[in-house]
Scaffold this motif. Structure first.
Motif, short mmCIF file in Angstrom:
data_model
loop_
_atom_site.label_atom_id
_atom_site.label_comp_id
_atom_site.label_asym_id
_atom_site.label_seq_id
_atom_site.Cartn_x
_atom_site.Cartn_y
_atom_site.Cartn_z
N UNK A 21 0.84 -1.21 0.00
CA UNK A 21 0.00 0.00 0.00
C UNK A 21 0.87 1.26 0.00
N UNK A 22 1.98 1.18 0.74
CA UNK A 22 2.90 2.32 0.80
C UNK A 22 3.53 2.57 -0.57
N UNK A 23 3.91 1.47 -1.24
CA UNK A 23 4.49 1.59 -2.58
C UNK A 23 3.46 2.24 -3.52
N UNK A 24 2.21 1.74 -3.44
CA UNK A 24 1.16 2.29 -4.32
C UNK A 24 0.95 3.77 -4.06
N UNK A 25 1.01 4.15 -2.78
CA UNK A 25 0.79 5.56 -2.42
C UNK A 25 1.87 6.44 -3.06
N UNK A 26 3.11 5.97 -3.00
CA UNK A 26 4.21 6.75 -3.56
C UNK A 26 4.08 6.83 -5.09
N UNK A 27 3.66 5.74 -5.70
CA UNK A 27 3.50 5.74 -7.16
C UNK A 27 2.40 6.74 -7.54
N UNK A 28 1.27 6.68 -6.82
CA UNK A 28 0.15 7.57 -7.15
C UNK A 28 0.54 9.04 -6.96
N UNK A 29 1.37 9.31 -5.94
CA UNK A 29 1.78 10.70 -5.70
C UNK A 29 2.61 11.21 -6.88
N UNK A 30 3.54 10.39 -7.36
CA UNK A 30 4.36 10.79 -8.51
C UNK A 30 3.50 10.94 -9.76
N UNK A 31 2.60 9.97 -9.96
CA UNK A 31 1.74 10.01 -11.15
C UNK A 31 0.94 11.32 -11.17
N UNK A 32 0.45 11.72 -10.00
CA UNK A 32 -0.35 12.95 -9.92
C UNK A 32 0.54 14.16 -10.26
N UNK A 33 1.77 14.17 -9.75
CA UNK A 33 2.66 15.30 -10.02
C UNK A 33 2.94 15.46 -11.51
N UNK A 34 3.00 14.35 -12.23
CA UNK A 34 3.31 14.40 -13.66
C UNK A 34 2.04 14.46 -14.51
N UNK A 35 0.87 14.47 -13.87
CA UNK A 35 -0.37 14.59 -14.62
C UNK A 35 -0.79 13.34 -15.38
N UNK A 36 -0.48 12.16 -14.84
CA UNK A 36 -0.96 10.91 -15.43
C UNK A 36 -2.30 10.57 -14.79
N UNK A 37 -3.29 10.20 -15.63
CA UNK A 37 -4.58 9.85 -15.02
C UNK A 37 -4.68 8.34 -14.84
N UNK A 38 -5.27 7.95 -13.71
CA UNK A 38 -5.31 6.52 -13.39
C UNK A 38 -6.45 5.83 -14.12
#
Ligand code: HAM
Length: 411
Positions: A21-38
């Motif tokens: 879950x921690x790994x996923x949280x960090x991935x989602x934070x980076x994705x948001x910073x770069x403007x990738x939509x999930x």
């Protein structure tokens, strides 16, 4: 009846679940910073989404897909990778009208591989894709994101980035032919496994771990001899962008990746604490793939990373346990306990109740679970309409009314 878990699958709970879950949280934070939509897609798709695009001769399609017939006889497959399902979903939902489109997904993939350290039959991937850009900046951006995510999750680990170019579509076709001709000359010296791949999939011989094959592979023809001027320029531009951003890399002209859809830039991040399954992130460009899947003729580039391999490299974590335990020492005081249990939860204050009605047992459980406070209900508390709050870090205790107790927790 004792049912065993399926080989190569995992149940996640406690610390491992927290890690993922921690790994996923960090991935989602980076994705948001770069403007990738999930995007989240179904775990199964029509089998033909995978067989042609990944390559009929690829190991994944030949040996590893979990495919089954549905009741209406159509063939379905548990997704072995995420790029093709994300493209399928982008096409189905008409998400490709404003380009470039940057998307990411996190989820389980399924491959019937021989399980070993870092290799499972159900595993989790993060997957980042950029659709509709030819610009080498998009290749660079994905390598840049990979590098940052690895640093976010594993700041103390070292990763080696290898890159290569497979040239344009025709280059790879020509390269396969020249490899077949080359390996044919050595067919008596190659391992049996590689011998079988000389004509069907000579690229896979380059990944062989057999010593005889490794020796022969030292003299293979170089793919760079087949690049067009355009392919050269693109590859040089990617390298320049990496150098300008001080991302170190090595060029590995044997890096060809396991799926058939790649062209131009391919890349992998490896870590040498993982044993033989040492690639944590792999990706590259796949111009032409979106069209094959029925979409517009636009280019694409992306990468995927295995979350379990990242977990294997993580230091042990401790869970920040903010929980409090309710201890009602006698069953006849249950209703009084229930009242505080309800009120605390209505106020969003965490509290765990074990319904043991035994002070000693409950206190020892609370200590074992490293609870912060115990809220104790006994005869005196009921008589005085109070609650005893025991601080389990220093064992001091005080009594409070319900209102005071809520105030204390909300402080
Ligand atoms: P892949 O190299 O097949 O690429 O997989 C990417 C990563 O998934 C690997 O580097 C590894 O970390 C993890 N992985 C693969 N198989 C297993 C397994 N059996 N058990 C545990 N982890 C595994 C792809 O899947 C491409 N779709 C990547 C991509 C995205 N290319 C462009 N966009």
């Amino acid at each position: 009846m004792k049912i065993q878990p399926i080989r190569g699958t995992h149940d996640y709970y406690d610390l491992d679940l927290h890690k993922i879950k921690l790994i996923e949280k960090k991935i989602r934070a980076r994705a948001a910073n770069f403007g990738f939509s999930e995007i989240v897609t179904p775990i199964f798709e029509s089998s033909n989404l995978f067989s042609k695009p990944l390559g009929e001769q690829s190991d994944v399609v030949l040996k590893e897909m979990y495919s089954f017939k549905d009741k209406n006889n159509s063939s379905l497959t548990l997704r072995p990778e995420y790029t093709t399902p994300i493209i399928r979903a982008a096409i189905s939902n008409k998400l490709l009208n404003k380009l470039p489109k940057k998307m990411f997904g996190i989820g389980s993939m399924f491959r019937r591989e021989r399980p070993q350290k870092g290799r499972f039959r159900q595993f989790n991937q993060m997957n980042f894709e950029i659709f509709g850009s030819n610009d080498p900046i998009s290749d660079f951006e994905l390598i840049f994101i990979s590098n940052l995510i690895l640093k976010d999750i594993l700041p103390n680990q070292k990763f080696e980035l290898s890159i290569n170019s497979l040239g344009d579509r025709n280059t790879l076709k020509k390269y396969k032919q020249s490899l077949s001709v080359f390996f044919d000359k050595y067919k008596n010296d190659l391992s049996d496994d590689s011998k079988n791949k000389i004509n069907s999939n000579p690229l896979r011989i380059l990944d062989s771990k057999d010593n005889k094959d490794i020796k022969i592979c030292k003299n293979i023809p170089l793919i760079s001899n087949l690049y067009s001027n355009e392919a050269f320029k693109i590859f040089e531009e990617v390298q320049k962008l990496l150098l300008d951003s001080k991302i170190s890399f090595k060029i590995d002209n044997k890096l060809v990746r396991g799926l058939d859809y790649y062209c131009h830039t391919v890349f992998e991040f490896k870590n040498n604490n993982l044993g033989s399954q040492d690639t944590v992130i792999g990706g590259g460009r796949y111009d032409g793939l979106i069209k094959i899947i029925g979409g517009p003729d636009i280019p694409g580039v992306g990468f995927a990373g295995g979350l379990e391999r990242l977990m294997l490299l993580m230091d042990p974590i401790t869970i920040d346990n903010t929980n409090n335990h309710l201890i009602v020492i006698d069953e006849k005081l249950k209703n009084y306990g229930l009242n505080v249990f309800n009120k605390l939860h209505e106020n969003n204050i965490p509290v765990y109740w074990d319904y043991k009605f035994n002070l000693k047992k409950s206190l020892s459980l609370a200590n074992e679970k490293k609870a912060r406070f115990a809220i104790i209900v006994g005869d005196d508390e009921v008589k005085n309409q109070k609650y005893t709050l025991k601080d389990l870090t220093n064992f001091s205790q005080e009594t409070y009314s319900l209102k005071e107790l809520i105030k204390k927790f909300n402080k």
